[in-house]
Design an enzyme around this catalytic site. Structure first.
Site, PDB file in Angstrom:
ATOM      1  N   ASP A 153       0.836  -1.206   0.000  1.00  0.00           N
ATOM      2  CA  ASP A 153       0.000   0.000   0.000  1.00  0.00           C
ATOM      3  C   ASP A 153       0.871   1.257   0.000  1.00  0.00           C
ATOM      4  O   ASP A 153       2.072   1.204   0.320  1.00  0.00           O
ATOM      5  CB  ASP A 153      -0.890  -0.045   1.251  1.00  0.00           C
ATOM      6  CG  ASP A 153      -2.227   0.646   1.054  1.00  0.00           C
ATOM      7  OD1 ASP A 153      -2.345   1.450   0.110  1.00  0.00           O
ATOM      8  OD2 ASP A 153      -3.150   0.399   1.861  1.00  0.00           O
ATOM      9  N   ASP A 157     -10.721   1.782  -3.683  1.00  0.00           N
ATOM     10  CA  ASP A 157     -11.256   1.422  -2.359  1.00  0.00           C
ATOM     11  C   ASP A 157     -12.773   1.328  -2.384  1.00  0.00           C
ATOM     12  O   ASP A 157     -13.384   0.984  -1.371  1.00  0.00           O
ATOM     13  CB  ASP A 157     -10.854   2.479  -1.323  1.00  0.00           C
ATOM     14  CG  ASP A 157      -9.489   2.173  -0.731  1.00  0.00           C
ATOM     15  OD1 ASP A 157      -8.968   1.074  -0.991  1.00  0.00           O
ATOM     16  OD2 ASP A 157      -8.953   3.028  -0.016  1.00  0.00           O
TER      17      ASP A 157
HETATM   18  C1  DGJ Z   1      -5.863   1.854   1.818  1.00  0.00           C
HETATM   19  C2  DGJ Z   1      -6.204   0.680   0.959  1.00  0.00           C
HETATM   20  O1  DGJ Z   1      -6.623   1.106  -0.285  1.00  0.00           O
HETATM   21  C3  DGJ Z   1      -7.252  -0.166   1.685  1.00  0.00           C
HETATM   22  O2  DGJ Z   1      -7.642  -1.240   0.876  1.00  0.00           O
HETATM   23  C4  DGJ Z   1      -6.686  -0.656   2.974  1.00  0.00           C
HETATM   24  O3  DGJ Z   1      -5.643  -1.559   2.740  1.00  0.00           O
HETATM   25  C5  DGJ Z   1      -6.224   0.522   3.811  1.00  0.00           C
HETATM   26  N1  DGJ Z   1      -5.342   1.385   3.063  1.00  0.00           N
HETATM   27  C6  DGJ Z   1      -5.516   0.045   5.048  1.00  0.00           C
HETATM   28  O4  DGJ Z   1      -4.977   1.059   5.752  1.00  0.00           O
END
Ligand code: DGJ
Length: 710
Positions: free
Chosen positions: A447, A512
Site C-alpha cells: 500500500d 477502495d
Molecule cells: C488503503 C487501501 O486502499 C485499503 O484497501 C486498505 O488496505 C487501507 N489502506 C488500510 O490502511
C-alpha cells in the site's frame, strides 16, 4: 540526403525519415504498409510540405525530439541549462545505431551544448509503440535538466480525446472533450501515479467509440509525477508528448551523467477503443517486461480490511477463514492492523514487527490455520511510510522526505520515508525480508497512502524521481529474493496503477470503492488499458462502506466477476441462503476464470447510457461470456438486442443465462425465452440480428455464456 526507415508491428507500421543532420521524424504511424521498389524515394519527395507565409523559412520538423531551438514553439521536448547557457539545443551528427524489423536506436549530438541523446523506438508484435530517451551530459560542468518529453505525432483527423479523471473511490472516470487549438495538459505533481490524473489518454476521430473509429492510446509507465500534453501546433499538426514532470532543480546531471525517461507506451487502432484494449492487454499479458503472472490462476481473495478494519480479533479471524474456505475462497489477506502499535491509523507505520497484543504467538498460528483450510496467506504492508507515533520515527526522524526550515505536512497522519537514503532503505528491506523468510507469505498487498509534498532528501534537493526509482529497486530485490511471492500495487485504492510499477507487481487494487454501481465505471476506465485479471475487485457488504448504497448480491458479485475476484466483507454476516448462492456463483467464476483472464475483452456501444455491456471472447472464438449491467433506469422499457459481431459466422452457439434474473417481475409481465431455456443461434444471427434482452431493473446484472455447439 533523407533516408526512410520502417518499423513493422503485427497490424501497424511506423515510417520515419532522417538524415545525418536531422533528428528522425515519424512521417507515418498507422495501418501496416510496405513499399514497392523505389517508392521510398518518391515518398520522401512528396512529404515535403508547403511552408505558409509568415512562418520560418523552412518547414519546422516535428522530430522524435522537437526543440525550441529549431522553431518548435509549442512542441519543445527538452528544457534545461548549464549555468544559464545551452538552453536551446539543436542536435546534429545523427547516427543510426541499430535498426531491426521492429526496433531502432538513434544517437545524436549537440556539440555546442555538449549533450548527447539516445532515442529508442520499438513497435512490438502487439502493436505497442514503446519510446524512451536517454540524455547524457558531455560537458565538464553540470547540466540542469528541467524537462524531457517523449513526443509522438498523431493524425490531423484526430478531433476528440478521452482522459481519465477521478479521485479517491472514484478513479478512472472517462472524460471526453473536443480538441481545439492549441493544447491540453494532464499534469500530476502528487509523487505517485495519483487517483485523479493517471497517465492515460485516448484520442481519435469524431465519435470514436468502443467498436469503431480511429484511436490512439497513450500511457506513461511511471509511478511518480508526470505530464501528458496534446498540442495542435500553429500550422495545425498534432502531437502527444509525455514524460516525467520534474521539479525545479530535481535533475542535475554532472559531467558524464545521464537521465533516462520512463517508457511511453502507445498504440494505434482502427477498430475503436476495443482495438487499443486488445493491444495493451495482450502486450501486458505476454511481454516479459511485466511480471504479471506467477501462479497459473488468480486466487479468489478474502481481504480483512472492511471485515474488521483495525479490530483484529483472532477468534473472528479463524471463523472468517472457515467461512472463506467453505465458500471456495483461495487466498486470505490480512490487511492493515497486524503490527506493533497499529490500533488505528495514527500509529505504528514503520514498526514492521508482529503486534504482540493481537498476536502473542506471532502470525504462525493464524497462517497454519489458513493453510490447513487450504488457502494461501497474504499480508498487508505500507513500506514507504512512517507514522510520527512509531519507534522508527522516534529513532530516525531524519529518514523522512522533508525540507528543513518547514513543518512537514502529514497525510493520513504519516510521513514518507526517504528510500533513496540507504540506511532507511536497508531497514525497510530487512524488515520485509525477515517477515517473508520467517512466515510462509504468498502475497503482499503493498500500500502507499499519501501524496508527497516538499519531498526533499537530506541535502534538501527534490527527491520525487529518486523515490520512485528506489521503490522500484526495493520491489525488484524482493522479486528476486522471493520469486514465488505475488505483490499487489495498492495506493489509497487505484492511485498507483501504471506499467512502471507493474514491472514488479502482479495485481492492482483498482479502487477502495466496493460499491458495484461505482465499480462499473471505475473498472471500465481502468480496464481499457489494463487486463481484467490484474484488477482486484471485491464483493462487499450489502450496504457499501464508501457510499452507503444498498446493492443486491448478484450486482455485487457479477460486477467483481470480470476482474480478479475477491471478498471484502465480514463473511460471518452472510445468511445461509446467501452463502449457498455465493457458493454456486463462485463455482461459475472458477469455471470461467480462465476465459475472463485470457480472452479478448470487448465493450459494446449501447444507446442506453445507463447500461454497460461487456464480455470476453476466447482466442479460438469457441466461447464467449458477456455481462449486461443495467446501472441506471433503462432509457426505453423494451430493451434492445445484443449484437455480437465477434463469433464465427457459420458456427452455432449454445446461449445460456448463468444467473437468475433478479426482481424484474414488477417491470415485466412476460420474460424472454432465454430466462427459461438455453438457445442455439449462429454467429451470423448474433452478428446481424442479435439476442433479445429482457427488461432489467436498475442496478441489476446478467451473465450470458456462448459456447460453440460441436
Ligand atoms: C488503503 C487501501 O486502499 C485499503 O484497501 C486498505 O488496505 C487501507 N489502506 C488500510 O490502511
Amino acid at each position: 540526403m533523407n533516408k526512410i526507415l520502417t518499423l513493422q508491428g503485427n497490424h501497424t507500421s511506423v515510417v520515419l525519415s532522417y538524415s545525418i543532420d536531422m533528428l528522425p521524424q515519424i512521417v507515418y504511424w498507422g495501418d501496416k504498409v510496405a513499399f514497392s521498389q523505389g517508392e521510398e524515394e518518391q515518398l520522401i519527395q512528396q512529404l515535403i510540405t508547403p511552408v505558409p507565409q509568415a512562418f520560418l523559412d523552412n518547414q519546422v520538423v516535428i522530430s522524435l525530439l522537437p526543440l525550441l531551438g529549431e522553431g518548435n514553439f509549442q512542441a519543445n521536448a527538452l528544457a534545461g541549462n548549464r549555468q544559464q547557457l545551452h538552453w536551446a539545443p539543436k542536435f546534429g551528427r545523427v547516427e543510426l545505431v541499430s535498426h531491426e524489423l521492429n526496433a531502432l536506436v538513434f544517437v545524436a549530438y549537440d556539440d555546442t551544448a555538449q549533450l548527447k541523446v539516445q532515442i529508442e523506438l520499438r513497435l512490438n508484435s502487439w502493436d505497442i509503440l514503446e519510446k524512451q530517451i536517454k540524455l547524457t551530459n558531455l560537458g565538464d560542468n553540470d547540466y540542469q535538466l528541467d524537462e524531457l518529453l517523449l513526443s509522438l505525432p498523431i493524425s490531423a483527423h484526430v478531433s476528440e480525446m478521452i482522459q481519465f479523471h477521478g479521485r479517491w473511490i472514484h478513479e478512472f472516470q472517462p472524460q471526453r472533450s473536443r480538441i481545439e487549438q492549441p493544447c491540453y495538459l494532464i499534469e500530476n505533481l502528487k509523487g505517485r501515479t495519483s487517483n485523479d490524473n493517471p497517465p492515460l489518454l485516448l484520442v481519435g476521430n469524431t465519435g470514436f467509440n468502443y467498436q469503431s473509429g480511429m484511436v490512439y492510446g497513450f500511457h506513461l509507465g511511471w509511478s511518480g509525477n508526470h505530464k501528458i500534453k496534446l498540442s495542435v501546433v500553429d500550422d495545425g499538426r498534432k502531437l502527444v508528448q509525455s514524460g516525467e514532470r520534474l521539479l525545479s532543480g530535481e535533475i542535475n546531471l554532472r559531467s558524464g551523467a545521464s537521465y533516462t525517461t520512463p517508457c511511453l507506451y502507445a498504440s494505434y487502432s482502427t477498430s475503436g477503443i476495443n482495438g487499443i484494449s486488445h493491444n495493451f492487454h495482450r502486450f501486458i499479458r505476454q511481454s516479459k517486461q511485466f511480471a504479471t503472472h506467477i501462479l497459473p490462476y488468480r486466487p479468489i481473495h478474502i481481504n480483512t480490511w472492511e471485515a474488521m478494519y483495525f479490530q483484529h480479533d483472532i477468534t473472528m479471524l479463524y471463523q472468517l477463514v472457515d467461512r472463506a474456505a467453505s465458500l471456495g475462497i483461495e487466498r486470505f489477506v490480512l490487511d492493515d492492523g497486524w503490527f506493533n502499535g497499529r490500533h488505528h491509523e495514527r500509529a505504528g507505520l514503520g514498526d514492521w514487527f508482529v503486534g504482540q497484543s493481537k498476536y502473542p504467538n506471532g502470525l504462525q498460528p493464524l497462517i497454519d490455520y489458513v493453510e490447513n483450510a487450504g488457502l494461501q496467506f497474504g499480508l498487508w504492508f505500507e513500506p514507504e511510510m512512517v507514522n510520527p507515533d512509531s519507534d522508527l520515527f522516534r529513532n530516525h526522524p531524519e529518514w523522512c522526505l522533508q525540507l528543513s526550515g518547514y513543518q512537514q505536512r502529514l497525510g493520513r497522519y504519516q510521513y514518507v520515508l526517504n528510500l533513496a537514503n540507504s540506511a532507511a532503505y536497508d531497514y525497510i528491506k530487512t524488515c520485509l525480508v525477515n517477515l517473508l523468510t520467517e512466515y510462509s507469505i504468498g502475497y503482499i498487498k503493498w500500500d502507499m497512502n499519501r501524496d508527497l509534498v516538499q519531498a526533499g532528501d537530506n541535502s534538501g534537493h527534490p527527491s520525487m524521481h529518486e523515490q520512485v526509482l528506489a521503490t522500484y529497486r526495493l520491489l525488484a530485490e524482493l522479486n528476486q529474493l522471493f520469486p514465488e511471492v505475488e505483490i499487489e500495487s495498492c495506493s489509497s485504492g487505484g492511485a498507483r496503477v501504471d506499467l512502471g510499477i507493474l514491472r514488479y507487481t502482479n495485481r492492482v487494487w483498482t479502487s477502495d470503492c466496493n460499491d458495484p454501481y461505482e465499480r462499473q465505471t471505475i473498472q471500465e476506465g481502468c480496464g481499457i488499458f489494463f487486463p481484467p485479471e490484474l484488477l482486484g475487485s471485491h464483493f462487499g457488504p450489502e450496504q457499501a462502506h464508501t457510499t452507503n448504497r444498498l446493492m443486491t448480491l448478484d450486482y455485487r458479485f457479477f460486477t467483481a466477476f470480470f476482474a480478479n475476484l475477491g471478498f471484502e466483507q465480514n463473511l460471518l454476516e452472510l445468511s445461509d441462503g446467501e452463502c449457498n448462492q455465493l457458493r454456486e456463483y463462485i463455482s461459475i467464476y472458477k469455471q470461467y476464470r480462465h476465459l475472463v483472464h485470457s480472452g479478448d475483452l470487448v465493450r459494446i456501444d449501447t444507446h442506453d447510457v445507463g447500461q454497460k455491456i461487456y464480455g470476453v471472447i476466447s482466442s479460438t472464438q469457441q466461447q464467449a461470456l458477456f455481462a449486461i449491467a443495467q446501472n441506471d433506469f433503462p432509457q426505453q422499457m423494451v430493451a434492445g438486442k445484443l449484437r455480437l459481431p465477434y463469433l464465427v459466422a457459420d458456427k452455432l452457439y449454445r446461449i445460456k443465462l448463468l444467473n437468475a434474473q433478479e426482481n424484474t417481475g414488477y417491470l415485466m409481465k412476460q420474460n424472454i425465452p432465454l430466462s427459461r431455456q438455453e438457445l442455439i443461434l449462429s454467429g451470423k444471427v448474433l452478428t446481424h440480428i442479435g439476442l433479445q434482452l429482457p427488461i432489467m431493473h436498475p442496478q441489476s446484472i446478467l451473465l450470458i455464456s456462448f459456447d460453440e455447439v460441436k
